[in-house]
Design an enzyme around this catalytic site. Structure first.
Site, PDB file in Angstrom:
ATOM      1  N   ILE A  47       0.838  -1.202   0.000  1.00  0.00           N
ATOM      2  CA  ILE A  47       0.000   0.000   0.000  1.00  0.00           C
ATOM      3  C   ILE A  47       0.876   1.256   0.000  1.00  0.00           C
ATOM      4  O   ILE A  47       0.622   2.212  -0.741  1.00  0.00           O
ATOM      5  CB  ILE A  47      -0.951   0.005   1.220  1.00  0.00           C
ATOM      6  CG1 ILE A  47      -1.832  -1.253   1.223  1.00  0.00           C
ATOM      7  CG2 ILE A  47      -1.819   1.260   1.218  1.00  0.00           C
ATOM      8  CD1 ILE A  47      -2.629  -1.465   2.509  1.00  0.00           C
ATOM      9  N   ASP A  74      11.622   2.736   5.855  1.00  0.00           N
ATOM     10  CA  ASP A  74      11.188   1.338   5.733  1.00  0.00           C
ATOM     11  C   ASP A  74      12.398   0.444   6.006  1.00  0.00           C
ATOM     12  O   ASP A  74      13.496   0.741   5.539  1.00  0.00           O
ATOM     13  CB  ASP A  74      10.643   1.094   4.306  1.00  0.00           C
ATOM     14  CG  ASP A  74       9.795  -0.168   4.213  1.00  0.00           C
ATOM     15  OD1 ASP A  74      10.312  -1.254   4.557  1.00  0.00           O
ATOM     16  OD2 ASP A  74       8.630  -0.068   3.801  1.00  0.00           O
ATOM     17  N   ASP A  75      12.193  -0.632   6.754  1.00  0.00           N
ATOM     18  CA  ASP A  75      13.336  -1.532   7.028  1.00  0.00           C
ATOM     19  C   ASP A  75      13.435  -2.652   5.990  1.00  0.00           C
ATOM     20  O   ASP A  75      14.268  -3.548   6.121  1.00  0.00           O
ATOM     21  CB  ASP A  75      13.263  -2.101   8.450  1.00  0.00           C
ATOM     22  CG  ASP A  75      12.099  -3.089   8.626  1.00  0.00           C
ATOM     23  OD1 ASP A  75      11.267  -3.231   7.696  1.00  0.00           O
ATOM     24  OD2 ASP A  75      12.031  -3.724   9.700  1.00  0.00           O
ATOM     25  N   ILE A 125      11.485   1.321  12.547  1.00  0.00           N
ATOM     26  CA  ILE A 125      10.827   2.386  13.333  1.00  0.00           C
ATOM     27  C   ILE A 125      10.994   2.189  14.836  1.00  0.00           C
ATOM     28  O   ILE A 125      10.681   3.081  15.625  1.00  0.00           O
ATOM     29  CB  ILE A 125       9.315   2.533  13.005  1.00  0.00           C
ATOM     30  CG1 ILE A 125       8.571   1.207  13.160  1.00  0.00           C
ATOM     31  CG2 ILE A 125       9.122   3.125  11.613  1.00  0.00           C
ATOM     32  CD1 ILE A 125       7.054   1.347  13.139  1.00  0.00           C
ATOM     33  N   ILE A 134       2.590  -7.201   9.777  1.00  0.00           N
ATOM     34  CA  ILE A 134       1.252  -7.422   9.217  1.00  0.00           C
ATOM     35  C   ILE A 134       0.837  -8.894   9.166  1.00  0.00           C
ATOM     36  O   ILE A 134      -0.261  -9.201   8.718  1.00  0.00           O
ATOM     37  CB  ILE A 134       1.149  -6.869   7.777  1.00  0.00           C
ATOM     38  CG1 ILE A 134       2.160  -7.560   6.849  1.00  0.00           C
ATOM     39  CG2 ILE A 134       1.313  -5.370   7.750  1.00  0.00           C
ATOM     40  CD1 ILE A 134       1.628  -7.709   5.439  1.00  0.00           C
ATOM     41  N   TYR A 170      -2.457  -9.225  16.203  1.00  0.00           N
ATOM     42  CA  TYR A 170      -2.307  -8.179  15.170  1.00  0.00           C
ATOM     43  C   TYR A 170      -3.424  -7.135  15.273  1.00  0.00           C
ATOM     44  O   TYR A 170      -3.165  -5.928  15.299  1.00  0.00           O
ATOM     45  CB  TYR A 170      -2.280  -8.829  13.781  1.00  0.00           C
ATOM     46  CG  TYR A 170      -2.454  -7.849  12.641  1.00  0.00           C
ATOM     47  CD1 TYR A 170      -1.435  -6.965  12.291  1.00  0.00           C
ATOM     48  CD2 TYR A 170      -3.646  -7.794  11.916  1.00  0.00           C
ATOM     49  CE1 TYR A 170      -1.603  -6.054  11.249  1.00  0.00           C
ATOM     50  CE2 TYR A 170      -3.823  -6.897  10.876  1.00  0.00           C
ATOM     51  CZ  TYR A 170      -2.802  -6.018  10.549  1.00  0.00           C
ATOM     52  OH  TYR A 170      -2.973  -5.124   9.525  1.00  0.00           O
ATOM     53  N   PHE A 193     -10.059 -23.198   2.049  1.00  0.00           N
ATOM     54  CA  PHE A 193     -10.183 -23.794   3.383  1.00  0.00           C
ATOM     55  C   PHE A 193     -11.631 -23.700   3.861  1.00  0.00           C
ATOM     56  O   PHE A 193     -12.264 -22.663   3.729  1.00  0.00           O
ATOM     57  CB  PHE A 193      -9.244 -23.091   4.362  1.00  0.00           C
ATOM     58  CG  PHE A 193      -7.796 -23.247   3.976  1.00  0.00           C
ATOM     59  CD1 PHE A 193      -7.105 -24.414   4.296  1.00  0.00           C
ATOM     60  CD2 PHE A 193      -7.136 -22.260   3.262  1.00  0.00           C
ATOM     61  CE1 PHE A 193      -5.779 -24.581   3.924  1.00  0.00           C
ATOM     62  CE2 PHE A 193      -5.811 -22.414   2.880  1.00  0.00           C
ATOM     63  CZ  PHE A 193      -5.131 -23.583   3.213  1.00  0.00           C
ATOM     64  N   ARG A 249      -9.476 -23.471   8.600  1.00  0.00           N
ATOM     65  CA  ARG A 249      -8.349 -23.029   9.438  1.00  0.00           C
ATOM     66  C   ARG A 249      -8.900 -22.419  10.716  1.00  0.00           C
ATOM     67  O   ARG A 249      -9.837 -21.625  10.670  1.00  0.00           O
ATOM     68  CB  ARG A 249      -7.496 -22.008   8.694  1.00  0.00           C
ATOM     69  CG  ARG A 249      -6.719 -22.659   7.556  1.00  0.00           C
ATOM     70  CD  ARG A 249      -5.566 -21.809   7.149  1.00  0.00           C
ATOM     71  NE  ARG A 249      -6.012 -20.597   6.493  1.00  0.00           N
ATOM     72  CZ  ARG A 249      -5.214 -19.843   5.737  1.00  0.00           C
ATOM     73  NH1 ARG A 249      -3.965 -20.191   5.558  1.00  0.00           N
ATOM     74  NH2 ARG A 249      -5.666 -18.760   5.173  1.00  0.00           N
ATOM     75  N   GLY A 298      -9.307 -20.066  13.969  1.00  0.00           N
ATOM     76  CA  GLY A 298      -9.026 -18.659  14.282  1.00  0.00           C
ATOM     77  C   GLY A 298      -9.359 -17.709  13.152  1.00  0.00           C
ATOM     78  O   GLY A 298      -9.128 -16.508  13.261  1.00  0.00           O
TER      79      GLY A 298
HETATM   80  N1  LIG Z   1      -3.082  -5.226   3.104  1.00  0.00           N
HETATM   81  C1  LIG Z   1      -4.215  -5.142   3.793  1.00  0.00           C
HETATM   82  O1  LIG Z   1      -5.229  -5.772   3.448  1.00  0.00           O
HETATM   83  C2  LIG Z   1      -4.316  -4.237   5.005  1.00  0.00           C
HETATM   84  C3  LIG Z   1      -5.544  -4.159   5.662  1.00  0.00           C
HETATM   85  C4  LIG Z   1      -5.669  -3.330   6.774  1.00  0.00           C
HETATM   86  C5  LIG Z   1      -4.584  -2.591   7.212  1.00  0.00           C
HETATM   87  N2  LIG Z   1      -3.394  -2.695   6.565  1.00  0.00           N
HETATM   88  C6  LIG Z   1      -2.273  -1.893   7.086  1.00  0.00           C
HETATM   89  O2  LIG Z   1      -1.699  -1.152   6.019  1.00  0.00           O
HETATM   90  C7  LIG Z   1      -0.292  -0.988   6.260  1.00  0.00           C
HETATM   91  C8  LIG Z   1       0.495  -1.431   5.041  1.00  0.00           C
HETATM   92  O3  LIG Z   1       0.253  -2.819   4.820  1.00  0.00           O
HETATM   93  P1  LIG Z   1       0.682  -3.565   3.489  1.00  0.00           P
HETATM   94  O4  LIG Z   1      -0.380  -4.538   3.168  1.00  0.00           O
HETATM   95  O5  LIG Z   1       1.121  -2.586   2.467  1.00  0.00           O
HETATM   96  O6  LIG Z   1       1.898  -4.432   4.028  1.00  0.00           O
HETATM   97  P2  LIG Z   1       3.447  -4.452   3.611  1.00  0.00           P
HETATM   98  O7  LIG Z   1       4.098  -5.524   4.420  1.00  0.00           O
HETATM   99  O8  LIG Z   1       3.575  -4.527   2.132  1.00  0.00           O
HETATM  100  O9  LIG Z   1       3.918  -3.029   4.110  1.00  0.00           O
HETATM  101  C9  LIG Z   1       4.451  -2.800   5.405  1.00  0.00           C
HETATM  102  C10 LIG Z   1       5.790  -2.113   5.222  1.00  0.00           C
HETATM  103  O10 LIG Z   1       6.333  -1.807   6.499  1.00  0.00           O
HETATM  104  C11 LIG Z   1       7.701  -2.176   6.519  1.00  0.00           C
HETATM  105  N3  LIG Z   1       8.047  -2.473   7.907  1.00  0.00           N
HETATM  106  C12 LIG Z   1       7.640  -3.540   8.649  1.00  0.00           C
HETATM  107  N4  LIG Z   1       8.180  -3.459   9.879  1.00  0.00           N
HETATM  108  C13 LIG Z   1       8.927  -2.329   9.909  1.00  0.00           C
HETATM  109  C14 LIG Z   1       9.726  -1.710  10.910  1.00  0.00           C
HETATM  110  N5  LIG Z   1       9.870  -2.250  12.126  1.00  0.00           N
HETATM  111  N6  LIG Z   1      10.347  -0.551  10.608  1.00  0.00           N
HETATM  112  C15 LIG Z   1      10.224   0.007   9.370  1.00  0.00           C
HETATM  113  N7  LIG Z   1       9.490  -0.546   8.388  1.00  0.00           N
HETATM  114  C16 LIG Z   1       8.847  -1.695   8.659  1.00  0.00           C
HETATM  115  C17 LIG Z   1       7.810  -3.364   5.601  1.00  0.00           C
HETATM  116  O11 LIG Z   1       9.118  -3.578   5.091  1.00  0.00           O
HETATM  117  C18 LIG Z   1       6.812  -2.994   4.502  1.00  0.00           C
HETATM  118  O12 LIG Z   1       7.434  -2.269   3.466  1.00  0.00           O
HETATM  119  C19 LIG Z   1       0.012  -1.764   7.534  1.00  0.00           C
HETATM  120  O13 LIG Z   1       0.008  -0.847   8.605  1.00  0.00           O
HETATM  121  C20 LIG Z   1      -1.158  -2.724   7.670  1.00  0.00           C
HETATM  122  O14 LIG Z   1      -1.401  -3.053   9.014  1.00  0.00           O
HETATM  123  C21 LIG Z   1      -3.220  -3.500   5.478  1.00  0.00           C
END
Ligand SMILES: NC(=O)c1ccc[n+]([C@@H]2O[C@H](COP(=O)([O-])OP(=O)(O)OC[C@H]3O[C@@H](n4cnc5c(N)ncnc54)[C@H](O)[C@@H]3O)[C@@H](O)[C@H]2O)c1
Length: 310
Positions: A12, A31-32, A56, A81, A148, A208, A273, A275
């Site tokens: 995202i 980003d890490d 972070i 996530i 989570y 599932f 599955r 949960g």
């Molecule tokens: N994808 C979905 O359906 C969804 C739904 C609801 C909420 N979200 C939220 O949206 C956000 C983005 O999710 P996404 O699906 O793009 O996932 P993603 O894993 O692609 O993005 C998360 C990013 O955060 C980085 N990251 C993780 N831990 C870190 C840390 N300790 N320090 C720095 N960077 C770190 C990762 O490298 C990654 O680039 C998240 O906060 C997630 O909880 C996603």
């Protein structure tokens, strides 16, 4: 406008960074690269966005980066996530999703950022929707089924606290199950990424349980529009960002089969599955009323765009 995007190399986040760069904003990504990918940012880095590889949880370094970037808006998307990982190690999940969020809020405060936009989850904070009137509004009971969802909800609480304590303006977007290009199979709408890959490989999808589980699938382009609208508004608290509609797994399989134009994309049934939530959809009325936002991309169009990217 100068923005800082945590998690900007992720699924995202990278679409958001592309959107900010396209409208001429200065963007610093933190980003890490734990689940994100630098390639997701190729075009934006070329166009002038900056990437700082940093966890972070490293508070002092984060404050330093923020001092240098002096962002007007902080979009906070970095998170642990993986729902299964959160169940296996709840403290690790909380260290990033709660502790990391506190660091981001401190960075916002220290640098005088005008607003923080946080991505929470409508798919995981409310828990089981079965037995409730769907779609669920923001004031529905909070009952996550995994650490989570709990950690994301706890982070929302810190946003509210920093608003009361320090006057830091913020909003929490509770996203539905987000899908689209660059999606990782690990995320909350991972099933779409997995099914698209299998369809392309000529393999059958595993379903599932009975395949009647529903989710509120929202296209990533619509989520970016909601994030931008939220940054430009002054509203606070939780805001659902979804379609308000339920789609079950068997419907997904059928739509992908039709879009892919293939025969034989028939589900293989496997035991349910534990949960897993059976039903969920979230009511986007507040977003429509107060952000002027609504989902524009139909599931059919969104799946088509996703499939084309695989
Ligand atoms: N994808 C979905 O359906 C969804 C739904 C609801 C909420 N979200 C939220 O949206 C956000 C983005 O999710 P996404 O699906 O793009 O996932 P993603 O894993 O692609 O993005 C998360 C990013 O955060 C980085 N990251 C993780 N831990 C870190 C840390 N300790 N320090 C720095 N960077 C770190 C990762 O490298 C990654 O680039 C998240 O906060 C997630 O909880 C996603």
């Amino acid at each position: 406008m100068d923005c800082l995007v945590t998690g900007g190399a992720g699924f995202i986040g990278s679409h958001l960074v592309d959107g900010l760069v396209a409208r001429g904003d200065g963007v610093t990504v933190v980003d890490d690269i734990s689940t994100g990918r630098i390639e997701n940012l190729d075009a934006s880095l070329e166009a002038g966005a900056r990437l700082v590889e940093l966890d972070i949880r490293a508070r002092d370094n984060l404050l330093e980066v923020a001092q240098e970037a002096k962002p007007e808006i902080i979009f906070h998307l970095a998170a642990q996530i993986d729902v299964r990982k959160s169940v296996a190690d709840a403290a690790f999940d909380a260290s990033i999703n709660v502790g990391g969020t506190a660091n981001v809020l401190d960075a916002a405060r220290a640098t005088g950022a005008r607003r923080v936009v946080f991505t929470s989850t409508g798919g995981a904070v409310y828990g089981e929707g079965e037995g409730q009137k769907l779609p669920l509004p923001e004031d529905a009971p909070i009952a996550p089924m995994a650490p989570y969802g709990q950690s994301k909800f706890a982070a929302e609480g810190y946003l509210g606290l920093y608003e009361r304590l320090f006057g830091l303006s913020s909003v929490s977007l509770r996203l539905g199950n987000v899908y689209g290009p660059r999606q990782d199979p690990l995320g909350e709408a991972g099933v779409i990424a997995i099914f698209c890959g299998l369809l392309r490989a000529g393999e059958s999808p595993t379903v599932f349980g009975d395949g009647a589980q529903t989710r509120d699938y929202i296209y990533v382009g619509d989520v970016v529009e909601a994030l931008l609208a939220a940054a430009g508004s002054a509203i606070s608290g939780p805001v659902n960002v979804g379609t308000g509609r339920e789609t079950d797994v068997l419907e997904l399989v059928a739509q992908l089969r039709a879009l892919g134009g293939v025969n034989g994309f028939e589900p293989k049934l496997a035991p349910p599955r534990t949960g897993e939530v059976q039903r969920i959809s979230i009511d986007p009325s507040r977003a429509a009323r107060e952000l002027g936002w609504q989902a524009k991309t139909s599931l059919d169009d969104g799946l088509d765009l996703t499939l084309a990217s695989v």
